[in-house]
Design a protein around this motif. Structure first.
Motif, PDB file in Angstrom:
ATOM      1  N   CYS A 315      -0.859  -2.281  -3.494  1.00 54.77           N
ATOM      2  CA  CYS A 315       0.679  -3.639  -3.861  1.00 54.77           C
ATOM      3  C   CYS A 315       0.419  -4.560  -4.516  1.00 54.77           C
ATOM      4  O   CYS A 315      -0.825  -5.790  -4.657  1.00 54.77           O
ATOM      5  CB  CYS A 315       0.238  -4.431  -1.997  1.00 54.77           C
ATOM      6  N   ARG A 317       2.444  -7.153  -4.265  1.00 54.72           N
ATOM      7  CA  ARG A 317       3.063  -8.621  -3.464  1.00 54.72           C
ATOM      8  C   ARG A 317       4.880  -8.409  -3.971  1.00 54.72           C
ATOM      9  O   ARG A 317       5.070  -9.634  -4.205  1.00 54.72           O
ATOM     10  CB  ARG A 317       2.108  -9.407  -3.544  1.00 54.72           C
ATOM     11  N   CYS A 318       5.616  -7.592  -3.960  1.00 57.28           N
ATOM     12  CA  CYS A 318       7.063  -7.950  -5.404  1.00 57.28           C
ATOM     13  C   CYS A 318       7.890  -8.623  -3.239  1.00 57.28           C
ATOM     14  O   CYS A 318       9.057  -8.803  -3.763  1.00 57.28           O
ATOM     15  CB  CYS A 318       7.479  -6.463  -5.296  1.00 57.28           C
ATOM     16  N   SER A 319       7.373  -7.662  -2.300  1.00 53.54           N
ATOM     17  CA  SER A 319       8.606  -8.205  -1.213  1.00 53.54           C
ATOM     18  C   SER A 319       9.106  -6.951  -0.988  1.00 53.54           C
ATOM     19  O   SER A 319      10.174  -7.632  -0.085  1.00 53.54           O
ATOM     20  CB  SER A 319       8.752  -9.627  -0.838  1.00 53.54           C
ATOM     21  N   ALA A 320       9.736  -6.300  -1.765  1.00 50.70           N
ATOM     22  CA  ALA A 320      10.876  -5.133  -1.548  1.00 50.70           C
ATOM     23  C   ALA A 320      10.658  -4.104  -0.039  1.00 50.70           C
ATOM     24  O   ALA A 320      11.795  -4.152   0.437  1.00 50.70           O
ATOM     25  CB  ALA A 320      11.017  -4.116  -2.669  1.00 50.70           C
ATOM     26  N   CYS A 321       9.656  -4.135   0.255  1.00 48.67           N
ATOM     27  CA  CYS A 321       9.579  -3.898   1.155  1.00 48.67           C
ATOM     28  C   CYS A 321       9.728  -4.195   2.897  1.00 48.67           C
ATOM     29  O   CYS A 321      10.581  -3.626   3.511  1.00 48.67           O
ATOM     30  CB  CYS A 321       7.958  -2.703   2.085  1.00 48.67           C
ATOM     31  N   ILE A 344       4.404  -4.326   4.665  1.00 51.63           N
ATOM     32  CA  ILE A 344       3.188  -4.484   3.631  1.00 51.63           C
ATOM     33  C   ILE A 344       2.033  -5.073   5.315  1.00 51.63           C
ATOM     34  O   ILE A 344       0.954  -5.072   4.661  1.00 51.63           O
ATOM     35  CB  ILE A 344       2.775  -4.627   2.773  1.00 51.63           C
ATOM     36  N   CYS A 378       8.974   1.046  -1.999  1.00 49.04           N
ATOM     37  CA  CYS A 378       7.794   0.293  -3.177  1.00 49.04           C
ATOM     38  C   CYS A 378       7.551   1.069  -4.687  1.00 49.04           C
ATOM     39  O   CYS A 378       7.164   1.536  -4.631  1.00 49.04           O
ATOM     40  CB  CYS A 378       6.753   1.352  -2.064  1.00 49.04           C
ATOM     41  N   PRO A 379       7.709   0.263  -5.227  1.00 46.78           N
ATOM     42  CA  PRO A 379       6.996   1.023  -6.675  1.00 46.78           C
ATOM     43  C   PRO A 379       5.994   0.863  -7.406  1.00 46.78           C
ATOM     44  O   PRO A 379       6.035   2.269  -7.716  1.00 46.78           O
ATOM     45  CB  PRO A 379       7.458  -1.305  -7.844  1.00 46.78           C
ATOM     46  N   VAL A 380       4.901   0.604  -6.059  1.00 46.38           N
ATOM     47  CA  VAL A 380       3.396   1.332  -6.027  1.00 46.38           C
ATOM     48  C   VAL A 380       3.453   2.635  -5.212  1.00 46.38           C
ATOM     49  O   VAL A 380       1.839   3.353  -5.085  1.00 46.38           O
ATOM     50  CB  VAL A 380       2.348   0.631  -6.034  1.00 46.38           C
ATOM     51  N   ILE A 382       3.412   3.418  -1.802  1.00 49.90           N
ATOM     52  CA  ILE A 382       2.607   2.744  -0.772  1.00 49.90           C
ATOM     53  C   ILE A 382       2.524   4.242  -0.058  1.00 49.90           C
ATOM     54  O   ILE A 382       4.319   3.203   0.639  1.00 49.90           O
ATOM     55  CB  ILE A 382       2.368   1.499  -0.237  1.00 49.90           C
ATOM     56  N   ILE A 384       3.624   3.736   3.573  1.00 50.45           N
ATOM     57  CA  ILE A 384       3.420   2.533   4.833  1.00 50.45           C
ATOM     58  C   ILE A 384       3.890   3.322   5.884  1.00 50.45           C
ATOM     59  O   ILE A 384       2.560   3.917   7.029  1.00 50.45           O
ATOM     60  CB  ILE A 384       4.086   1.309   4.484  1.00 50.45           C
TER      61      ILE A 384
HETATM   62  S1  SF4 Z   1       7.169  -3.049  -1.186  1.00 53.71           S
HETATM   63 FE1  SF4 Z   1       4.817  -2.325  -1.658  1.00 53.71          FE
HETATM   64  S2  SF4 Z   1       4.396  -3.445  -3.365  1.00 53.71           S
HETATM   65 FE2  SF4 Z   1       6.183  -4.230  -2.714  1.00 53.71          FE
HETATM   66  S3  SF4 Z   1       4.884  -5.650  -1.325  1.00 53.71           S
HETATM   67 FE3  SF4 Z   1       5.436  -3.645  -0.429  1.00 53.71          FE
HETATM   68  S4  SF4 Z   1       4.020  -2.151  -0.018  1.00 53.71           S
HETATM   69 FE4  SF4 Z   1       3.904  -4.179  -1.818  1.00 53.71          FE
END
Ligand code: SF4
Length: 487
Positions: A315, A317-321, A344, A378-380, A382, A384
């Protein structure tokens, strides 16, 4: 002058209270839909977005698989460039390190760059216990701190406040913390920002010690990176004589070139910008500055040991989720009882703290409809929902002792019936009779014409309070197969 999440109720109780606050829901719906639209527009401009996501996930997976090697390399690079590296197993150790550095410099106050890691460890409260005041300098964090409030979003901690509320907080609380707000302060954003700027400036110029986190820590070069929008971070990073950076051990990127991927993924996913206004990078300290880096575990190695859950450590911590989550949009962040709210938070908190530790943490993996929107943005990458389901099974396992719950008894009974042909046949006949009766008695008609019952008496009401109970089909599939097969 800051709240604490300690003692928060489990998610269902906290969410129920949040849902009754219509103003909160309006503020959240407006803010999240605005950020969602901005993100969608700028992500749509990048043809190779999927490739970038895959690259981001691969880089982070490499870090997690070889974390020990990358950490030692980072320590070497930082030390070679003049920084002092400290290792902290948990929150208490990390706070003690920061407090002792501040005490060594006779500092009774520090200025802070917005940092999730320092919130996670409760640094402000720990410093206060040592007689050291920590001043938040990010605008949203300042609003939360002055309002004696709790953050409710990773990127926009005061997302639950509208501008009229912010004006009141500034007018009532700023004077007690330093330069007061102007007498005639309006709720125009530009004026609110100007009031915060004047209030903070004297703190930037006075403080001897600054505390930051880091979005990324590059092992190859010993470079820490802070990505921000307001410039307050750069003031903290450059003006004070001493800089202490608290960095989670998963923040590593192996090489300088890896930053290229993440500086494309992060701003578009978080603020919906092509590039954020300020990206500060420093290797060791800036000239004439004493630099310390505290490498923080605090549950990360526990999360790393979980083969399914470790992907949460990717993560950024972009907060898109959070912004796409239908549960977060309705309950807001406080209901999650942690500085990490939303999807997240629902996985990271149990992974960092451990499952079966307390009721509040165990409630979080259930704070989701499993719709999958969080994974999509999620840009990486994950997954979830996958981790949520995995953690739910751990929560169930952690509570197996004691008398079985009604749901477990029902599932065991169903398994027993379904595993014997004769038993299944009797059950089908019984259900057929029940279906014919209920089809006459049922008042509700479901889509497709099937009848349904309303509220059942207790304990059936535990199920039917929020759901219709459809009448079983009058004829089972097997009975129909036999009947139609004879034709
Ligand atoms: S979208 Fe992905 S990278 Fe961004 S805060 Fe949520 S879990 Fe983390």
């Amino acid at each position: 002058m800051s709240g604490t999440f300690v003692g928060m109720p489990a998610f269902p109780a906290a969410a129920r209270e949040a849902l009754s606050d219509a103003q909160l829901r309006r503020n959240l719906a407006h803010a999240t839909s605005t950020i969602r639209a901005k993100r969608a527009a700028v992500v749509g401009e990048v043809d190779e977005w999927e490739e970038l996501r895959l690259a981001g996930a691969a880089i982070k997976d490499n870090v997690l698989h070889h974390l020990d090697e990358h950490l030692l390399r980072l320590e070497r690079s930082l030390t070679e460039r003049g920084a002092t590296v400290h290792w902290a197993r948990d929150a208490a150790e990390a706070c003690e390190i920061v407090a002792s550095i501040a005490r060594q410099h006779d500092a009774d106050e520090v200025v802070k760059v917005k940092s999730m890691a320092t919130q996670e460890i409760g640094l402000n409260e720990a410093l206060a216990a040592h007689g050291i005041t920590a001043w938040e300098t990010d605008l949203a964090e300042l609003i939360v701190q002055l309002g004696d409030d709790l953050p409710s979003h990773i990127l926009v901690p005061a997302i639950h406040r509208n501008r009229a509320e912010i004006r009141e907080i500034f007018r009532e609380r700023m004077a007690a913390a330093g330069r007061p707000a102007p007498e005639n302060l309006s709720d125009v954003p530009r004026e609110l920002a100007a009031a915060a700027r004047l209030h903070l400036r004297e703190k930037f110029l006075r403080a001897k010690v600054a505390v930051s986190g880091a979005n990324f820590a590059i092992a190859e070069t010993g470079t820490l990176v802070v990505v921000e929008s307001e410039g307050n971070g750069r003031m903290c990073l450059t003006l004070p004589e001493v800089l202490v950076s608290v960095v989670g051990i998963e923040k590593i990127l192996p090489a300088w070139s890896d930053l290229d991927v993440f500086l494309q993924l992060l701003p578009r996913s978080s603020t919906g910008e092509r590039m954020n206004p300020y990206t500060s990078m420093w290797s060791g300290g800036t000239e004439g500055q004493e630099a310390h880096v505290v490498l923080l575990d605090n549950g990360r190695t526990r999360a790393l040991a979980d083969e399914v859950g470790r992907q949460a450590l990717r993560c950024i911590r972009c907060s898109a989720c959070l912004n796409v989550c239908p549960v977060y949009e309705r309950t807001g962040g406080h209901a999650y009882g942690s500085v990490y709210p939303g999807p997240i938070g629902a996985i990271l908190n149990p992974l960092l703290r451990g499952v079966g530790v307390d009721e509040q943490t165990d409630s979080l993996p259930y704070a989701s409809s499993l719709c999958g929107a969080c994974f999509e943005v999620c840009p990486v990458r994950i997954d979830i929902p996958e981790v949520l389901v995995h953690l739910r099974s751990q929560v169930v396992d952690a509570h197996r002792a004691g008398p079985p719950k009604g749901e477990a008894v029902a599932m065991k009974s169903a398994a027993w019936v379904l595993s014997g042909a004769r038993r299944l046949s009797w059950a089908e006949r019984g259900m057929g009779v029940a279906g014919r009766v209920l089809n006459r008695l049922g008042r509700k008609v479901m889509p497709g014409g099937r009848r349904a019952l309303g509220r059942l008496p207790w304990p059936g009401s535990l199920w039917s309070n929020a759901r219709d109970v459809p009448a079983p089909p009058a004829e089972s599939f097997r009975a129909r197969w036999r009947r139609e097969g004879r034709r």
